[in-house]
Structure formats: structure tokens, C-alpha cells
Design a protein around this motif. Structure first.
Motif, PDB file in Angstrom:
ATOM      1  N   ASP A   1      21.956  -8.683   5.054  1.00  0.00           N
ATOM      2  CA  ASP A   1      22.583  -7.770   6.007  1.00  0.00           C
ATOM      3  C   ASP A   1      22.289  -6.332   5.571  1.00  0.00           C
ATOM      4  N   ARG A   2      21.766  -5.517   6.470  1.00  0.00           N
ATOM      5  CA  ARG A   2      21.364  -4.130   6.173  1.00  0.00           C
ATOM      6  C   ARG A   2      20.274  -4.088   5.100  1.00  0.00           C
TER       7      ARG A   2
ATOM      8  N   ASP B   1      26.243   0.630  -1.837  1.00  0.00           N
ATOM      9  CA  ASP B   1      25.330   0.750  -0.699  1.00  0.00           C
ATOM     10  C   ASP B   1      23.896   0.344  -1.045  1.00  0.00           C
TER      11      ASP B   1
ATOM     12  N   GLY C   1      23.305  -5.955  -1.462  1.00  0.00           N
ATOM     13  CA  GLY C   1      23.435  -6.662  -0.197  1.00  0.00           C
ATOM     14  C   GLY C   1      23.582  -8.157  -0.377  1.00  0.00           C
TER      15      GLY C   1
ATOM     16  N   HIS D   1      25.812 -12.173   4.147  1.00  0.00           N
ATOM     17  CA  HIS D   1      27.033 -11.981   4.932  1.00  0.00           C
ATOM     18  C   HIS D   1      27.851 -10.851   4.321  1.00  0.00           C
ATOM     19  N   GLU D   2      28.288  -9.914   5.147  1.00  0.00           N
ATOM     20  CA  GLU D   2      29.042  -8.756   4.688  1.00  0.00           C
ATOM     21  C   GLU D   2      30.318  -9.152   3.957  1.00  0.00           C
ATOM     22  N   GLU D   3      30.971 -10.202   4.393  1.00  0.00           N
ATOM     23  CA  GLU D   3      32.206 -10.616   3.724  1.00  0.00           C
ATOM     24  C   GLU D   3      31.944 -11.017   2.275  1.00  0.00           C
TER      25      GLU D   3
ATOM     26  N   ARG E   1      29.606  -9.824   0.323  1.00  0.00           N
ATOM     27  CA  ARG E   1      29.375  -8.568  -0.398  1.00  0.00           C
ATOM     28  C   ARG E   1      30.697  -7.872  -0.683  1.00  0.00           C
ATOM     29  N   ARG E   2      31.537  -7.776   0.327  1.00  0.00           N
ATOM     30  CA  ARG E   2      32.813  -7.079   0.195  1.00  0.00           C
ATOM     31  C   ARG E   2      33.714  -7.752  -0.841  1.00  0.00           C
TER      32      ARG E   2
END
Length: 175
Positions: free
Chosen positions: A22-23, A122, A125, A128-130, A132-133
Motif C-alpha cells: 500500500d502506497r 512514512d 509499508g 494492508h494499512e491496518e 502497518r498501523r
């Protein structure tokens, strides 16, 4: 304050992995800015490649800026002494992929060894963003500093009179 006496550790931004992140392009751009900034400011650099025969080598733009001796092959998710990672530095600035697997496990090993660890949020990565978070939250609770690319570059500089200031500022403006 982040010190130039530490090391930038780039974890596994590999050709078959990064398109799924993601990104992924933004993460790669920030890794390149950190790598170039490290070069301008004489910060040590190492990078890892996890199972390169299956996941591919490091992204070509990243690999092309590294010396062969700065690239460590690994099969463990965590980079550590068994992969040739030196634990001699007092601090490590870590970026790469995937945040919740190899970045996380590498940072945990460094923290357990008593090293100061900063994770460049930043420039990390996961697919899935979750993931990473949650990994960043876990690392913060374990004692890692969560920082951004600009924070790292400006803390390495420390002042506008540094001879590398203009070159580093150009990197920051390119983000």
C-alpha cells in the motif's frame, strides 16, 4: 535527537514485494530520500534482501545506490547477527517492508539488544494499512521512536549551516 552516529537500515524493499505494498511508490521515494540523505551526511547504511531468489532483489533504484557489502541476504524475518547485521551502532533508523513482519521483527531484535530504534513511518509499508498501523503502535509501545522521513533528515542536519543543507533540502522538497 537522531544521531548520524547510528545506521540507516533498509529492510527488504524488493522488486516482487513493493508492487503489492500500500502506497509502495511513496514508500520507495522516501527510502531513496533517506538513503541519499545518509550519503550526503556520512551516515552508515545497510539493506537486507529476504529470500531474494523468490522475492527478487532490492528495487533497482535502491540497489544501485548501495555497495555490495552493504546488502545482507537473509532468510529469517528478523535481520540480526546471523545475517551479518552488526550490532555495533548505538542507534538504528529502520525503514522498508513489510512493516508488520520483517521491519517489526528486526526492530524488536534491536530493541532487545538495547539499541535505540527509530522507525520511519512514512518509509515503511505493508500490503494492508491496518497491519502497518498496528505494527507501528506495537513498536512504539516497545520503546521505538516513530518518526517521518523529514524528521530524520532535519535531525541528521541539526542546522542550516551544514554543508549538505541544500542537497538535503532538495530531497525534502522532492517528497
Amino acid at each position: 535527537m537522531l544521531s548520524r552516529a547510528g545506521m540507516l537500515l533498509i529492510v527488504d524493499p524488493q522488486v516482487k514485494l513493493m508492487p503489492a505494498i500500500d502506497r509502495g511508490e511513496a514508500v520507495k521515494t522516501r527510502i531513496l530520500a533517506l538513503l541519499d540523505g545518509a550519503r550526503f551526511l556520512n551516515v552508515k547504511v545497510q539493506a537486507t534482501e529476504h529470500c531474494a531468489d523468490r522475492i527478487g532483489k532490492l528495487e533497482p533504484e535502491i540497489r544501485g545506490r548501495l555497495l555490495p557489502s552493504e546488502i545482507l541476504a537473509k532468510t529469517h524475518f528478523a535481520a540480526g547477527p546471523e545475517n551479518g547485521l552488526s550490532f555495533e551502532e548505538p542507534s538504528y533508523i529502520v525503514c522498508g517492508a513489510e512493516t508488520h513482519v520483517c521491519v517489526l521483527q528486526t526492530a524488536l531484535v534491536l530493541l532487545e539488544a538495547g539499541k535505540r530504534v527509530a522507525i520511519v513511518a512514512d518509509a515503511c509499508g505493508s500490503r494492508h494499512e491496518e497491519d502497518r498501523r498496528v505494527a507501528l503502535d506495537r513498536l512504539s509501545k516497545k520503546g521505538a521512536d516513530i518518526v517521518t522521513t523529514e524528521m530524520v533528515l532535519f535531525e541528521w542536519l541539526q542546522h542550516a549551516n551544514d554543508p549538505a543543507f541544500r542537497a538535503v533540502l532538495k530531497l525534502i522538497k522532492g517528497l
